[in-house]
Write an enzyme that holds these catalytic residues in place. Structure first.
Site, PDB file in Angstrom:
ATOM      1  N   ARG A  24       0.820  -1.224   0.000  1.00 37.95           N
ATOM      2  CA  ARG A  24       0.000   0.000   0.000  1.00 37.95           C
ATOM      3  C   ARG A  24       0.848   1.267   0.000  1.00 37.95           C
ATOM      4  O   ARG A  24       0.326   2.356  -0.250  1.00 37.95           O
ATOM      5  CB  ARG A  24      -1.028  -0.047   1.137  1.00 37.95           C
ATOM      6  CG  ARG A  24      -2.167  -1.027   0.811  1.00 37.95           C
ATOM      7  CD  ARG A  24      -3.231  -1.029   1.877  1.00 37.95           C
ATOM      8  NE  ARG A  24      -2.730  -1.487   3.145  1.00 37.95           N
ATOM      9  CZ  ARG A  24      -2.633  -2.779   3.515  1.00 37.95           C
ATOM     10  NH1 ARG A  24      -3.026  -3.725   2.685  1.00 37.95           N
ATOM     11  NH2 ARG A  24      -2.153  -3.098   4.690  1.00 37.95           N
ATOM     12  N   GLU A  29       2.511  -6.023  12.947  1.00 38.66           N
ATOM     13  CA  GLU A  29       1.403  -6.110  13.905  1.00 38.66           C
ATOM     14  C   GLU A  29       0.785  -7.512  13.813  1.00 38.66           C
ATOM     15  O   GLU A  29       0.334  -8.065  14.790  1.00 38.66           O
ATOM     16  CB  GLU A  29       0.351  -5.042  13.591  1.00 38.66           C
ATOM     17  CG  GLU A  29      -0.675  -4.869  14.689  1.00 38.66           C
ATOM     18  CD  GLU A  29      -1.764  -3.864  14.335  1.00 38.66           C
ATOM     19  OE1 GLU A  29      -1.769  -3.337  13.214  1.00 38.66           O
ATOM     20  OE2 GLU A  29      -2.627  -3.642  15.204  1.00 38.66           O
TER      21      GLU A  29
HETATM   22  P1  AMP Z   1       3.588  -2.000  11.487  1.00 35.14           P
HETATM   23  O1  AMP Z   1       4.826  -2.662  10.968  1.00 35.14           O
HETATM   24  O2  AMP Z   1       3.025  -2.700  12.687  1.00 35.14           O
HETATM   25  O3  AMP Z   1       3.781  -0.522  11.697  1.00 35.14           O
HETATM   26  O4  AMP Z   1       2.478  -2.198  10.376  1.00 35.14           O
HETATM   27  C1  AMP Z   1       2.431  -1.347   9.259  1.00 35.14           C
HETATM   28  C2  AMP Z   1       2.173  -2.113   7.997  1.00 35.14           C
HETATM   29  O5  AMP Z   1       1.151  -3.093   8.153  1.00 35.14           O
HETATM   30  C3  AMP Z   1       1.704  -1.173   6.936  1.00 35.14           C
HETATM   31  O6  AMP Z   1       2.274  -1.585   5.687  1.00 35.14           O
HETATM   32  C4  AMP Z   1       0.205  -1.315   6.927  1.00 35.14           C
HETATM   33  O7  AMP Z   1      -0.301  -1.309   5.614  1.00 35.14           O
HETATM   34  C5  AMP Z   1      -0.065  -2.646   7.592  1.00 35.14           C
HETATM   35  N1  AMP Z   1      -1.007  -2.559   8.714  1.00 35.14           N
HETATM   36  C6  AMP Z   1      -0.731  -2.816  10.014  1.00 35.14           C
HETATM   37  N2  AMP Z   1      -1.794  -2.668  10.798  1.00 35.14           N
HETATM   38  C7  AMP Z   1      -2.791  -2.271   9.986  1.00 35.14           C
HETATM   39  C8  AMP Z   1      -4.164  -1.917  10.214  1.00 35.14           C
HETATM   40  N3  AMP Z   1      -4.705  -1.953  11.441  1.00 35.14           N
HETATM   41  N4  AMP Z   1      -4.894  -1.541   9.144  1.00 35.14           N
HETATM   42  C9  AMP Z   1      -4.348  -1.510   7.909  1.00 35.14           C
HETATM   43  N5  AMP Z   1      -3.067  -1.822   7.643  1.00 35.14           N
HETATM   44  C10 AMP Z   1      -2.291  -2.201   8.658  1.00 35.14           C
END
Ligand code: AMP
Length: 170
Positions: free
Chosen positions: A58, A95
């Site tokens: 994305r 996450e």
């Molecule tokens: P993080 O590494 O935990 O900061 O997660 C960020 C990545 O995971 C990004 O590329 C987001 O597109 C995706 N992502 C994580 N959590 C979500 C969420 N709650 N909604 C949409 N995309 C998420």
């Protein structure tokens, strides 16, 4: 513009306990997509950005459009096995789960001014991994640009005091 009204919560996607922030209503709206591209680029117009670095997948939605507005190039950071040339790899936690990211080993010249971008910052693991991935190129990381920041997860604490700009915070 009320972007939050165009971000849809999808509970338990892609797995139980995650509330997925669906930005497809923003992409679908001609006014909202234009607004987001302009607003994401605006703080960086006079920062002499050489490259916008976008994270699969994305981060590819707005990254090239921001780059075009800034007169910069776009560099993709991709999931493992997608880039055709020789790569650098980094492993990281998300996450939901863990993964690897890659960049072409000749993607960035030393001292390049970079703007890193993704759609959303959650725990910060993905962006932290991207910083790790580009750091060996000796760039100047000018900022991190995000559509959405899940501030309650405090992902920005992972980002070495690099300035963060996001359009929507939860
Ligand atoms: P993080 O590494 O935990 O900061 O997660 C960020 C990545 O995971 C990004 O590329 C987001 O597109 C995706 N992502 C994580 N959590 C979500 C969420 N709650 N909604 C949409 N995309 C998420």
């Amino acid at each position: 513009m009320d972007l939050k009204s165009l971000i849809r919560d999808i509970p338990d996607f892609p797995k139980p306990g995650i509330i997925f922030k669906d930005i497809t209503p923003i992409l679908k709206s001609p006014e909202a997509i234009q607004y987001c591209i302009d607003a994401l680029a605006a703080p960086h117009m006079n920062q002499s950005i050489d490259y916008v670095v976008g994270i699969e997948s994305r981060g590819f939605l707005f990254g090239p459009a921001i780059a075009a507005k800034l007169g910069a190039g776009f560099i993709p950071v991709r999931k493992r096995g997608k880039l055709p040339h020789r790569t650098r790899v980094v492993n990281y936690d998300l996450e939901y789960g863990s993964d690897s990211l890659e960049i072409h080993e000749d993607a960035i010249e030393a001292n390049s001014r970079l703007l890193l971008t993704d759609d959303l910052l959650a725990t910060g693991g993905t962006m932290k991994a991207t910083i790790e991935l580009v750091t060996p190129f000796s760039p100047h990381i000018v900022g991190v640009s995000l559509l959405v920041e899940l501030a309650f997860l405090n992902g920005s604490a992972q980002l070495d005091n690099i300035p963060i700009h996001s359009l929507v915070q939860y």
